[in-house]
Structure formats: C-alpha cells, structure tokens
Design a protein around this motif. Structure first.
Motif, PDB file in Angstrom:
ATOM      1  N   ALA A 182      -4.301 -12.708   1.263  1.00  0.00           N
ATOM      2  CA  ALA A 182      -4.928 -11.387   1.382  1.00  0.00           C
ATOM      3  C   ALA A 182      -5.305 -11.086   2.833  1.00  0.00           C
ATOM      4  N   LEU A 183      -5.847 -12.072   3.529  1.00  0.00           N
ATOM      5  CA  LEU A 183      -6.186 -11.884   4.948  1.00  0.00           C
ATOM      6  C   LEU A 183      -4.926 -11.628   5.779  1.00  0.00           C
ATOM      7  N   ALA A 184      -3.887 -12.398   5.525  1.00  0.00           N
ATOM      8  CA  ALA A 184      -2.630 -12.210   6.261  1.00  0.00           C
ATOM      9  C   ALA A 184      -2.076 -10.813   6.026  1.00  0.00           C
ATOM     10  N   ASN A 185      -2.164 -10.352   4.799  1.00  0.00           N
ATOM     11  CA  ASN A 185      -1.670  -9.019   4.461  1.00  0.00           C
ATOM     12  C   ASN A 185      -2.440  -7.937   5.221  1.00  0.00           C
ATOM     13  N   MET A 186      -3.739  -8.109   5.388  1.00  0.00           N
ATOM     14  CA  MET A 186      -4.562  -7.129   6.110  1.00  0.00           C
ATOM     15  C   MET A 186      -4.398  -7.225   7.619  1.00  0.00           C
ATOM     16  N   LEU A 187      -4.410  -8.448   8.146  1.00  0.00           N
ATOM     17  CA  LEU A 187      -4.411  -8.643   9.591  1.00  0.00           C
ATOM     18  C   LEU A 187      -3.025  -8.543  10.226  1.00  0.00           C
ATOM     19  N   TYR A 188      -2.005  -8.906   9.473  1.00  0.00           N
ATOM     20  CA  TYR A 188      -0.651  -8.998  10.037  1.00  0.00           C
ATOM     21  C   TYR A 188       0.346  -8.271   9.130  1.00  0.00           C
ATOM     22  N   PRO A 189       0.276  -6.952   9.085  1.00  0.00           N
ATOM     23  CA  PRO A 189       1.113  -6.194   8.146  1.00  0.00           C
ATOM     24  C   PRO A 189       2.610  -6.278   8.443  1.00  0.00           C
ATOM     25  N   HIS A 190       2.995  -6.768   9.609  1.00  0.00           N
ATOM     26  CA  HIS A 190       4.418  -6.914   9.928  1.00  0.00           C
ATOM     27  C   HIS A 190       5.041  -8.120   9.230  1.00  0.00           C
ATOM     28  N   THR A 191       4.220  -9.010   8.664  1.00  0.00           N
ATOM     29  CA  THR A 191       4.718 -10.193   7.960  1.00  0.00           C
ATOM     30  C   THR A 191       4.671  -9.949   6.462  1.00  0.00           C
ATOM     31  N   ARG A 192       5.788 -10.164   5.789  1.00  0.00           N
ATOM     32  CA  ARG A 192       5.839 -10.016   4.327  1.00  0.00           C
ATOM     33  C   ARG A 192       5.428 -11.337   3.695  1.00  0.00           C
ATOM     34  N   ILE A 193       4.436 -11.288   2.838  1.00  0.00           N
ATOM     35  CA  ILE A 193       3.897 -12.490   2.197  1.00  0.00           C
ATOM     36  C   ILE A 193       4.542 -12.687   0.827  1.00  0.00           C
ATOM     37  N   ILE A 194       4.980 -13.903   0.579  1.00  0.00           N
ATOM     38  CA  ILE A 194       5.453 -14.301  -0.747  1.00  0.00           C
ATOM     39  C   ILE A 194       4.491 -15.371  -1.247  1.00  0.00           C
ATOM     40  N   LEU A 195       3.846 -15.096  -2.378  1.00  0.00           N
ATOM     41  CA  LEU A 195       2.987 -16.094  -3.004  1.00  0.00           C
ATOM     42  C   LEU A 195       3.839 -17.012  -3.862  1.00  0.00           C
ATOM     43  N   THR A 196       3.584 -18.305  -3.761  1.00  0.00           N
ATOM     44  CA  THR A 196       4.217 -19.246  -4.673  1.00  0.00           C
ATOM     45  C   THR A 196       3.137 -19.726  -5.632  1.00  0.00           C
ATOM     46  N   VAL A 197       3.428 -19.666  -6.916  1.00  0.00           N
ATOM     47  CA  VAL A 197       2.425 -19.972  -7.931  1.00  0.00           C
ATOM     48  C   VAL A 197       2.973 -20.978  -8.930  1.00  0.00           C
ATOM     49  N   THR A 198       2.060 -21.776  -9.471  1.00  0.00           N
ATOM     50  CA  THR A 198       2.452 -22.733 -10.503  1.00  0.00           C
ATOM     51  C   THR A 198       2.739 -22.002 -11.805  1.00  0.00           C
ATOM     52  N   ALA A 199       1.893 -21.043 -12.121  1.00  0.00           N
ATOM     53  CA  ALA A 199       2.095 -20.205 -13.301  1.00  0.00           C
ATOM     54  C   ALA A 199       1.752 -18.774 -12.905  1.00  0.00           C
ATOM     55  N   PRO A 200       2.579 -17.814 -13.292  1.00  0.00           N
ATOM     56  CA  PRO A 200       2.336 -16.435 -12.867  1.00  0.00           C
ATOM     57  C   PRO A 200       1.149 -15.766 -13.554  1.00  0.00           C
ATOM     58  N   ASP A 201       0.462 -16.475 -14.436  1.00  0.00           N
ATOM     59  CA  ASP A 201      -0.706 -15.894 -15.096  1.00  0.00           C
ATOM     60  C   ASP A 201      -1.745 -15.516 -14.051  1.00  0.00           C
ATOM     61  N   GLY A 202      -2.345 -14.372 -14.226  1.00  0.00           N
ATOM     62  CA  GLY A 202      -3.391 -13.945 -13.329  1.00  0.00           C
ATOM     63  C   GLY A 202      -2.908 -13.203 -12.099  1.00  0.00           C
ATOM     64  N   VAL A 203      -1.600 -13.056 -11.939  1.00  0.00           N
ATOM     65  CA  VAL A 203      -1.077 -12.281 -10.816  1.00  0.00           C
ATOM     66  C   VAL A 203      -1.005 -10.831 -11.268  1.00  0.00           C
ATOM     67  N   ASP A 204      -1.689  -9.967 -10.546  1.00  0.00           N
ATOM     68  CA  ASP A 204      -1.722  -8.558 -10.908  1.00  0.00           C
ATOM     69  C   ASP A 204      -0.348  -7.918 -10.743  1.00  0.00           C
ATOM     70  N   ASP A 205      -0.018  -7.014 -11.667  1.00  0.00           N
ATOM     71  CA  ASP A 205       1.242  -6.285 -11.567  1.00  0.00           C
ATOM     72  C   ASP A 205       1.283  -5.415 -10.327  1.00  0.00           C
TER      73      ASP A 205
END
Length: 130
Positions: free
Chosen positions: A79-102
């Motif tokens: 979330a901080l990277a997304n706010m501070l460095y908008p030129h970088t596209r963030i990909i989250l890696t998750v063990t289970a996709p539960d709880g990831v907002d649509d």
C-alpha cells in the motif's frame, strides 16, 4: 528498514527493472531467474519493507510483494509503495486469495507463482508503460 527519506528517481529509460520480495529463498530465486530471462534487471528482497526501500531507489517497472495474513507487513508495504511510487506496478503474491478485495489496486498471484500467469501480468504492465 524502510527510509521515508529515500532518494526517489523516475525511470530513466534504461533496462526494465523489477523487485521481487519473498521470504522463501527458493521461490524468490525462481521468480528472479524468470524475470531476468524476460529481460528485467532484478533486485531481490526478503520482505515487503526491504522491497519498499529498493522501489524508492531503483524505480522498477514492477515489484512482487508477498502478503500473508492480516498482521503481515507485506500488505502495508504494498500500500505504501502504491502511494509513494505510482510508476511501479505492484503484484501481490498470496498464499490464499481469500481476503483480497475485488477493487484492490494490485494484481494478485497465488503462491507458488505460476510463471505463465506472471508472463500475462508482465505483458499487460509492459504494454501499459509504453
């Protein structure tokens, strides 16, 4: 440790850069090797906050950051990277996709990362950066 005073530079048109963060050294090495084979200059970090510092100083096109449970720092770092460095596209890696907002601003890949799905994300990111 993340330093809010990190020097921030915009992409300079040089080689495409990527940051991969993962506490699992084998997973990190597998993804880093794949990204390097795709033409990215890759930096590796053990966790999200270490990646956040690298994102600020290296201005990568893409960063993969792991997110664990609700108490994990990976989600906060993303979330901080997304706010501070908008030129970088963030990909989250998750063990289970539960709880990831649509409506999450992040692309999400399940761990262990399927490299063909990563390639599809990279194609989208590279095309959008042109």
């Amino acid at each position: 440790m993340f330093d809010i005073e990190a020097q921030v530079r915009l992409p300079d048109g040089g080689p495409r850069r990527a940051v991969i963060a993962d506490g699992d050294r084998d997973q990190r090495a597998r993804i880093a090797g794949h990204l390097a084979a795709c033409g990215f200059q890759v930096s590796e970090a053990a966790n999200g906050y270490e990646a956040l510092s690298m994102i600020g100083s290296e201005a990568p096109l893409v960063a993969l950051i792991p997110r664990g449970d609700a108490d994990d720092d990976g989600g906060r770092a993303a979330a901080l990277a997304n706010m501070l460095y908008p030129h970088t596209r963030i990909i989250l890696t998750v063990t289970a996709p539960d709880g990831v907002d649509d409506d999450s601003p992040f692309l999400v890949l399940r761990r262990p990362v399927d490299l063909s799905l990563l390639d599809r994300c990279l194609s989208e990111i590279v095309a959008a950066a042109r």
